[in-house]
Structure formats: structure tokens, C-alpha cells
Design an enzyme around this catalytic site. Structure first.
Site, mmCIF file in Angstrom:
data_model
loop_
_atom_site.group_PDB
_atom_site.id
_atom_site.type_symbol
_atom_site.label_atom_id
_atom_site.label_comp_id
_atom_site.label_asym_id
_atom_site.label_seq_id
_atom_site.Cartn_x
_atom_site.Cartn_y
_atom_site.Cartn_z
ATOM 1 N N GLU A 187 0.823 -1.321 0.047
ATOM 2 C CA GLU A 187 0.216 0.174 -0.161
ATOM 3 C C GLU A 187 0.852 1.325 0.103
ATOM 4 O O GLU A 187 0.640 2.045 1.019
ATOM 5 C CB GLU A 187 -0.921 0.023 1.079
ATOM 6 C CG GLU A 187 -1.992 -1.214 1.159
ATOM 7 C CD GLU A 187 -3.237 -1.179 2.124
ATOM 8 O OE1 GLU A 187 -3.189 -0.276 2.949
ATOM 9 O OE2 GLU A 187 -4.069 -1.754 1.961
ATOM 10 N N GLU A 317 -5.129 -8.848 -0.424
ATOM 11 C CA GLU A 317 -5.859 -8.353 0.586
ATOM 12 C C GLU A 317 -7.230 -8.106 0.254
ATOM 13 O O GLU A 317 -7.642 -7.388 -0.573
ATOM 14 C CB GLU A 317 -5.346 -7.085 1.372
ATOM 15 C CG GLU A 317 -4.161 -7.426 2.042
ATOM 16 C CD GLU A 317 -3.566 -6.081 2.838
ATOM 17 O OE1 GLU A 317 -4.668 -5.425 3.253
ATOM 18 O OE2 GLU A 317 -2.412 -5.898 3.011
HETATM 19 O O1 AHR Z 1 -5.328 -6.136 6.815
HETATM 20 C C1 AHR Z 1 -5.101 -4.933 7.438
HETATM 21 C C2 AHR Z 1 -4.393 -3.610 6.823
HETATM 22 O O2 AHR Z 1 -5.085 -3.584 5.848
HETATM 23 C C3 AHR Z 1 -3.050 -3.984 6.244
HETATM 24 O O3 AHR Z 1 -2.049 -3.924 7.256
HETATM 25 C C4 AHR Z 1 -3.045 -2.995 5.209
HETATM 26 O O4 AHR Z 1 -2.222 -3.121 4.090
HETATM 27 C C5 AHR Z 1 -4.492 -2.857 4.913
HETATM 28 O O5 AHR Z 1 -4.870 -1.465 4.919
#
Ligand code: AHR
Length: 518
Positions: A187, A317
Site C-alpha cells: 500500500e 488483501e
Molecule cells: O489487513 C489490515 C491492513 O489493511 C493491512 O496491514 C494493510 O495493508 C491494509 O490497509
């Protein structure tokens, strides 16, 4: 008045038919789509995967064996680590060598707690070996250096007597590990450095150059991709590969990622995991199904630059994100997991199967005790609970490395208008492997039972069995006291029908039908 009479619904007159061409296998559904994610966040690593070797809970080198056994049953193909946002704060050298002399750090993203680095590179790789899962290590671009990344890859994967290989041996590991997946930051548009797409793309090119192939395994370098619908981010990354042939691309990245979470309400108030109404359920389904729109958009951008589809899209994710459970640390992202979460998972998998040509991996966030976990562990008793989402993963093992089958609905798919969008109330996908096929069917309707007729064409079906995941309510969930409140059972609601096989789907249920083919 029944739910079917409500004006914002469409209902078919006769049972909906799903036509499945058993003799037309399509693209392979990578088993890596069923991947996992473990971050140094809350009780995911500490208390979840790792309890230290002096704990009463049976462990090997501090790794919980009950968690390992449960995940082995899912045949989890890969595990992403150490983050997430934590990855861009993590300095790997702090997590190798004797545990007692490892430096501490502050986990500033997640609860502002002190991290003692007792779970580091060797512990993670041991965990992957116990799980039989491929390691996916996420490097630090946000606060690390190119040298640090380059040396980590050397430490992990080099076999000779190079300086980093020698250091690894000093720390007790002779043979290099195979690390097939390496992430270039996380991110970077947010917690990983607040960069612009152009800024990150320059860095990704640079870092990728130093993530070298030392051993037999050619590392898949995964560039940190877009947030939700930031198609320009994907385009900027794809432009970096533009004009490069396959061999030159080996020096850069071979995949890029996408992050998308499903929540109800707003980012600051995402709704509760188990206290929600029927309307909240439908909004959740609408948002979960948005994954299809996002994948279409990102895949279209990628297709424009890479029509041969050699660059992978990695949804590293995904999952539900609710308000934390009352009384828990807000920075630990601990949430319960209900029958509704199971349906979010099942529709995601149907969508991922639909994009098998482009999606090479996906990782649920996160495996244990964080967000849409498949396993919860009780902080006091240590008891392990398998969530409804766990059971969807279990029921879908047959889709791993299977070939997608064409599935088309004949008739009107029932829908419900949710905030101006027609949300389909059923979801389905199918795949085949050898002389078997697996059909997944979700009934997203909160209240109505439904029957779907499977019109099975092209091969003879010589036997079938089915599994049902259902619960009294969408809010039903598992706890240490009631670990099987939501658990799969053999499904008896499958019978011959003039059009094929009729499958009954109770309200808010997930069903898999295994077919034996000739
Ligand atoms: O999964 C939790 C968080 O969500 C992660 O650390 C991040 O990459 C995302 O914003």
C-alpha cells in the site's frame, strides 16, 4: 406478504437452471487463489500462530500445532507475511539470530505495542514448512533500503558461501529456502509511504532489480498495486512493463496486487460482525459483489498492455472489515465471523474463478484472529474456533488447480434492488479436475429458500454428493462454547430432475456439489 412479493425483487417463475458444460474446461484456477495472510497485527502472529516454546499449548518451536493442523486440512497454498502496513516498518535483521538478543521495535500501525521480534524469518519459514505452504514475503520499501531487501533475498535463497548465506548458517539454517513470491512494499499509496503512482513505480523498478533469483526458484516479484478502483495506479505500473518482452520483464515485476475490503456503513463505522439487520446483509452482499466490477476494470487495463496475460493480478488483501469486538484493542482488528462472512467468501471465490485467466493469487485478510479470520483463538483458554469462512475454504479445496467450467444461468436470476443496484441473490461457479467436477452454489437471500437445477452437459455424471453450510440466522457464528453452530453437513437436498439435478438451497446457505464423471 412473502419476501418474494416485495416490489424491489425479481423472482423466476420456475426453478432457476444453471447450465454447466462439463466437457469444456477453461482456464486453470490457481490454488494460490486460496492463499492466506499473516501480519504482525493484534493476535494474528502472537497468540494466533505463535505462542513461544514454553507455552502449554502443543507447539513446535513455538508454532501452534492445532492451528497448523487446521490449516493443513485446507491445503493452504501460500502465506503472506509480515504485512500489510507492518511490512514497511519491518527490518528483517531484527528478527534473526538468538531470540533473547533481538532488538525491539514499536508496531506503530497496530496498537502502538512493542514488538519483540521473537517471530522472525526462521520462524516464518518453519511455519510455512509445517503448513506445506509457499512463502510470500513482503519487503520493506516504505522505510527500508534496496540493500536491505537485496540482502534479505540473498539470506533466504542463496546456497553457496555468500555473506548472507553464511549468516543464515550461523543462525542455524544450512539449506536455502524456496521463496517463490516476494512483494515490493505494501500500500505505497497509503501506510507504505503515501507515494504517488509514478513515484512508487520508479521505486518498484529499482527494488525489483535487486530481488534476484539466486537459487532454482524464479521469484515472482509482486508490485504493490491499486487501492479499490484506482485504475490509474494499475495503468502506471503496467506502463513500466510496456514494450518489454518476457525476458526483460523478468528483471522487473511479474505481478501486481489489488486490495479491496468489504464493510458495511462507512470507513469510520463499518458495522458490527454479528449485530446487523437484513438490510445490512444486502448492502454487504452488494459491496462484496463489487469485486467483480473491480477485477473487470483492472483486468481491462492490464489487457491493454499485456494481451497475452503474462502479468499476474494478485488480490493479496480481501475480506470483511467490521468494527472490532467490544472490549478489544481497536488496533488489533479482532472481529467475529458469522454466516454472512461465509457468503462474502463464497461469492469472492466465484468471482475469482471467473477471472482465472488473470488472477494468479489471492490472500484473505487475515488467517487468524484478525479481520475475516478462518481461525479464532481464545486469549484466555487458548481454545481454537473454526469460523464459517474456514468451512467455505474447506468446501472449495476441489477448486484448487482445477479447470473452470462454463456456467450460465437459464431463466431470470432473482435480484434485489439495493441502493439502486440490482443485486443477484444467487452466485455460482464450477470447475473440473480429471473425472470429477465441483459446483459451488450460494443463496444470498436472507429469507427465501431456493432450488437451482443443474443442467449438466457434455459428460456422463455417474455419481454425486453434496455439502451444505447453513445456520439458523445470518448472524450465527462459532464460539469456544458453541464451536459448531455453523458447520458443514452432508446435504440431502439434491435429487434427479427432468432437467438434470435439482439442488435445494436453504435461505442464506452455501452448497457444494461434487460430481463423479465418465
Ligand atoms: O489487513 C489490515 C491492513 O489493511 C493491512 O496491514 C494493510 O495493508 C491494509 O490497509
Amino acid at each position: 406478504m412473502t419476501a418474494a412479493d416485495t416490489p424491489n425483487r425479481t423472482e423466476p417463475m420456475s426453478p432457476l437452471t444453471a447450465v454447466i458444460d462439463l466437457d469444456l474446461p477453461g482456464p486453470r484456477i490457481s490454488r494460490h487463489v486460496y492463499g492466506h495472510f499473516a501480519e504482525h497485527l493484534g493476535r494474528c502472529i502472537y497468540g494466533g500462530f505463535f505462542v513461544g516454546d514454553s507455552d502449554d499449548i502443543p507447539n513446535e518451536g513455538g508454532i501452534r500445532l492445532d492451528v497448523v493442523d487446521a490449516l493443513r486440512a485446507l491445503q493452504i497454498p501460500n502465506l503472506r507475511w509480515p504485512g500489510g502496513c507492518f511490512a514497511d516498518d519491518y527490518h528483517w535483521r531484527d528478527g534473526v539470530g538468538p531470540r533473547e538478543s533481538r532488538p525491539r521495535m514499536v508496531n506503530s500501525h497496530w496498537g502502538d505495542v512493542v514488538e519483540d521480534n521473537s517471530f522472525g524469518t526462521h520462524e516464518f519459514l518453519q511455519l510455512c514448512e509445517l503448513l506445506g505452504a509457499a512463502p510470500y514475503i513482503n519487503g520493506n520499501v516504505g522505510s527500508g533500503t534496496v540493500r536491505e531487501t537485496s540482502e534479505w533475498v540473498e539470506y533466504l535463497t542463496r546456497g553457496d558461501d555468500s555473506p548472507m548465506a553464511a549468516l543464515r548458517r550461523e543462525h542455524g539454517r544450512d539449506e536455502p529456502w524456496s521463496v517463490p513470491f516476494f512483494g515490493i512494499g505494501n500500500e505505497p499509496w497509503g501506510c507504505g509511504g503515501n507515494m504517488t503512482a509514478a513515484q512508487y513505480t520508479h521505486l518498484a523498478r529499482q527494488y525489483a532489480t535487486y530481488i534476484r533469483d539466486h537459487g532454482e526458484t524464479a521469484v515472482t516479484r509482486i508490485a504493490a498495486g491499486a487501492n479499490v478502483d484506482d485504475y490509474l495506479w494499475t495503468e502506471t505500473l503496467m506502463q513500466a512493463l510496456s514494450g518489454l518482452g518476457g525476458t526483460d520483464r523478468r528483471d522487473l515485476f511479474q505481478a501486481l496486487s489489488l486490495h479491496y475490503y468489504t464493510y458495511n456503513g462507512s470507513w469510520s463505522d463499518k458495522g458490527d460482525a454479528t449485530e446487523f439487520g437484513t438490510d445490512d446483509h444486502y448492502v454487504t452482499m452488494k459491496r462484496a459483489l463489487r469485486m467483480r466490477e473491480l477485477l473487470s476494470g483492472h483486468a481491462a487495463v492490464m489487457d491493454a498492455y499485456d494481451p497475452e496475460r503474462t502479468v499476474g493480478l494478485v488480490v493479496d488483501e480481501w475480506g470483511t472489515w467490521w468494527n472490532v469486538e467490544q472490549g478489544t484493542n481497536p488496533g488489533f482488528l479482532y472481529q467475529q465471523n458469522a454466516m454472512r462472512d461465509a457468503l462474502v467468501a463464497s461469492v469472492h471465490f466465484d468471482i475469482f474463478h471467473g477471472f482465472a485467466e488473470r488472477i494468479t493469487m489471492a490472500n484473505i485478510a487475515q488467517t487468524v484472529n484478525v479481520l475475516q479470520a478462518v481461525i479464532l483463538t481464545d486469549p484466555d483458554s487458548g481454545a481454537l474456533v473454526l469460523t464459517p469462512t474456514y468451512h467455505v475454504f474447506a468446501m472449495n479445496v476441489g477448486h484448487h488447480d482445477a479447470d473452470r467450467l462454463p456456467l450460465t444461468f437459464k431463466g431470470t436470476v432473482p435480484t434485489l434492488s439495493v441502493e439502486g443496484t440490482d443485486v443477484p441473490l444467487v452466485s455460482a461457479s464450477a470447475s473440473t479436475k480429471g473425472d470429477t467436477a465441483l459446483v459451488s452454489l450460494s443463496n444470498l437471500d436472507a429469507d427465501e429458500n431456493r432450488t437451482i437445477v443443474l443442467d449438466l452437459r457434455g459428460r456422463d455424471v455417474v455419481g454425486h454428493s453434496a455439502t451444505l453450510l447453513n445456520a439458523p440466522t445470518l448472524q450465527s457464528h462459532n464460539t469456544p462454547e458453541h464451536p459448531d453452530a455453523v458447520a458443514p453437513v452432508e446435504h440431502t437436498g439434491v435429487r434427479s430432475h427432468p432437467g438434470g439435478l435439482a439442488v435445494d438451497l436453504p435461505a442464506h446457505s452455501y452448497v457444494t456439489v461434487s460430481l463423479h464423471l465418465r
